[in-house]
Design an enzyme around this catalytic site. Structure first.
Site: not given
Ligand code: PNS
Length: 171
Positions: A90, A17
């Site tokens: 991702r 993050h």
């Protein structure tokens, strides 16, 4: 002034993050990190704890604001006059969910909330808050995945001693 929202659960914030936050903060004048406070998910960290973690981790980045929100992302975005949502991608496995969410948000907001995606840096591509929590719950090594102060909070939640585990893994 270009402003954007990075919405998420952040339970807890990981280096993945933080990577997205740092990179997005260079693309926008202001980045609002929006911490979801919906009751449907039962988070490990309270929304106040999650906000505090993000504030602490981003305190050296001047154009970041951390706030919590409830309800729909599009409503929070509209109330705050935000038209871009940032999300990290991702892997291909994230794509379907993220695409659906982006399209739903675009439709629901009548075109007012668009999404941009940042490909997560390779070194963090494997990271998720869920796996970090699972590793911590067994006293595993989370030191490469979250800042130390977050690791300490995580281990506390699961009844482990931070210093003992740090010593065990790093001498
Ligand atoms: O970190 P997460 O859990 O992947 O974040 C998901 C999040 C918070 C961005 C998403 O669940 C969300 O926006 N929730 C708020 C409710 C909402 O707007 N739902 C419609 C999107 S399809």
């Amino acid at each position: 002034m270009k402003r954007a929202i990075y919405p998420g659960s952040f339970d807890p914030m990981t280096y993945g993050h933080l990577d997205v936050i740092k990179r997005a903060s260079e693309m926008f004048d202001v980045l609002i990190v929006g911490v979801l406070n919906n009751n449907v998910k039962s988070p490990l960290f309270s929304v106040e704890e999650r906000v505090k973690i993000l504030e602490e981790a981003t305190r050296d980045i001047p154009n970041i604001q951390v706030s919590s929100f409830s309800g729909l992302t599009i409503d929070y975005a509209a109330e705050n006059n935000l038209h871009i949502a940032v999300r990290g991608l991702r892997a291909v496995t994230d794509f379907e969910y993220e695409l659906q969410m982006a399209q739903t948000n675009k439709e629901l907001s009548k075109g007012k909330l668009d999404s941009v995606f940042l490909a997560t840096s390779l070194e963090y591509a494997y990271l998720s808050s869920s796996s970090v929590k699972e590793i911590a719950s067994f006293g595993g090594d989370v030191f490469q995945t979250v800042p130390d102060f977050v690791a300490r909070l995580l281990y506390e939640k699961y009844g482990y001693d931070f210093d003992e585990l740090k010593k065990k893994y790093y001498g």
